[in-house]
Design an enzyme around this catalytic site. Structure first.
Site, short mmCIF file in Angstrom:
data_model
loop_
_atom_site.label_atom_id
_atom_site.label_comp_id
_atom_site.label_asym_id
_atom_site.label_seq_id
_atom_site.Cartn_x
_atom_site.Cartn_y
_atom_site.Cartn_z
N GLY A 16 -18.04 -71.79 29.32
CA GLY A 16 -18.94 -72.96 29.73
C GLY A 16 -18.59 -73.76 30.71
O GLY A 16 -18.83 -75.10 30.72
N SER A 17 -17.39 -73.51 31.57
CA SER A 17 -16.90 -74.47 32.41
C SER A 17 -17.67 -74.87 33.38
O SER A 17 -17.80 -76.01 34.05
CB SER A 17 -15.65 -74.06 32.98
OG SER A 17 -15.72 -72.97 33.95
N HIS A 113 -21.83 -66.32 40.78
CA HIS A 113 -21.09 -65.26 40.89
C HIS A 113 -19.65 -65.20 41.66
O HIS A 113 -19.91 -66.05 42.62
CB HIS A 113 -22.03 -63.91 41.61
CG HIS A 113 -20.99 -62.60 41.53
ND1 HIS A 113 -21.25 -61.74 40.33
CD2 HIS A 113 -20.27 -61.73 42.38
CE1 HIS A 113 -20.54 -60.70 40.34
NE2 HIS A 113 -19.97 -60.92 41.82
N GLU A 183 -16.23 -72.71 42.45
CA GLU A 183 -17.52 -72.55 41.56
C GLU A 183 -17.74 -73.94 41.16
O GLU A 183 -18.99 -74.59 41.16
CB GLU A 183 -17.26 -71.63 40.37
CG GLU A 183 -17.20 -70.17 40.84
CD GLU A 183 -17.27 -69.26 39.65
OE1 GLU A 183 -18.22 -69.24 38.95
OE2 GLU A 183 -16.40 -68.50 39.58
C1 GRF Z 1 -17.69 -67.79 36.15
O1 GRF Z 1 -16.70 -67.06 36.77
C2 GRF Z 1 -18.98 -67.04 36.76
O2 GRF Z 1 -19.04 -67.08 38.17
C3 GRF Z 1 -19.28 -65.83 36.13
O3 GRF Z 1 -19.07 -66.32 34.97
C4 GRF Z 1 -17.70 -67.19 34.89
C5 GRF Z 1 -18.38 -68.15 34.01
O4 GRF Z 1 -17.12 -68.91 33.56
N1 GRF Z 1 -20.79 -65.72 36.15
P1 GRF Z 1 -17.53 -70.33 32.72
O5 GRF Z 1 -18.36 -69.79 31.10
O6 GRF Z 1 -18.67 -71.28 33.31
O7 GRF Z 1 -16.35 -71.20 32.45
#
Ligand code: GRF
Length: 200
Positions: A16-17, A113, A183
């Site tokens: 969930g980051s 992604h 991200e």
């Molecule tokens: C991220 O790398 C996102 O791109 C992918 O899954 C991962 C999720 O990480 N779809 P988090 O749960 O948001 O930390």
């Protein structure tokens, strides 16, 4: 609409980051949006724990709870409609969203992604697999992509994309960490762009 806050549901399966970065960015940037639901296919995960700590509603919704796919799909739509959800943000959601939901939220649903789509997307391309594939292919750069969700996995139109270098000696893990940091800025930027373009 003056003072209207776009009602967002964030779908998660893991740490969930990205969910956290969206939550904090909405407050810091004073975006006209609020997260009204954190939906997960898992009964507990990092994302739902964070949501609960911050007073957001969580919902555990898994296909396993239903006899048929149609019932599951209807339950998801019902949950979204009841909460008047306007936009869905997939943030590390490791399940396919039912087609009916994708149709109903056409151009209102985003996914993030961890690569430069259309490269390194599609079935099997999730988590560390993506970064392994990027390194094995000898790419000099990778990055992250926020795209609209449509019926074809990882193929919807790109809303925003940002590059990061692949450094000599990178491991899948070190590359994953660099991409994830990217991200955390990209998803809030994409949300802001979406709301702007929609005049929300
Ligand atoms: C991220 O790398 C996102 O791109 C992918 O899954 C991962 C999720 O990480 N779809 P988090 O749960 O948001 O930390």
């Amino acid at each position: 609409m003056a003072n209207h806050k776009a009602r967002l549901a964030v779908f998660c399966s893991g740490a969930g980051s990205n969910f956290q970065s969206l939550y904090f960015a909405i407050a810091e940037r004073d975006l006209p949006a609020e997260i009204v639901l954190c939906l997960s296919n898992r009964s507990e995960c990092g994302a739902t724990a964070f949501a609960e700590q911050h007073g957001m509603e969580t919902l555990h919704l898994s296909e396993k709870q239903y006899d048929t796919h149609e019932e599951f799909s209807a339950a998801m739509l019902d949950a979204l409609r009841k909460r008047k959800v306007e936009y869905i943000l997939l943030a590390g959601y490791l399940r396919k969203v039912p087609e009916k939901v994708i149709e109903d939220y056409s151009l209102k649903m985003l996914n993030i992604h961890p690569a430069l789509l259309p490269k390194f997307g599609g079935p099997g391309m999730y988590g560390i697999n993506v970064h392994k594939a990027v390194i094995e292919a000898g790419e000099r750069e990778s990055g992250a992509t926020v795209h609209y969700v449509d019926a074809e996995y990882d193929k919807g139109p790109v809303l925003l994309q940002r590059r990061v270098p692949v450094e000599p000696g990178d491991t899948p893990e070190s590359l994953a960490a660099r991409v994830l940091e990217c991200e955390h800025r990209l998803y809030p930027d994409a949300l802001e762009k979406l709301l702007d373009e929609d005049g929300a």
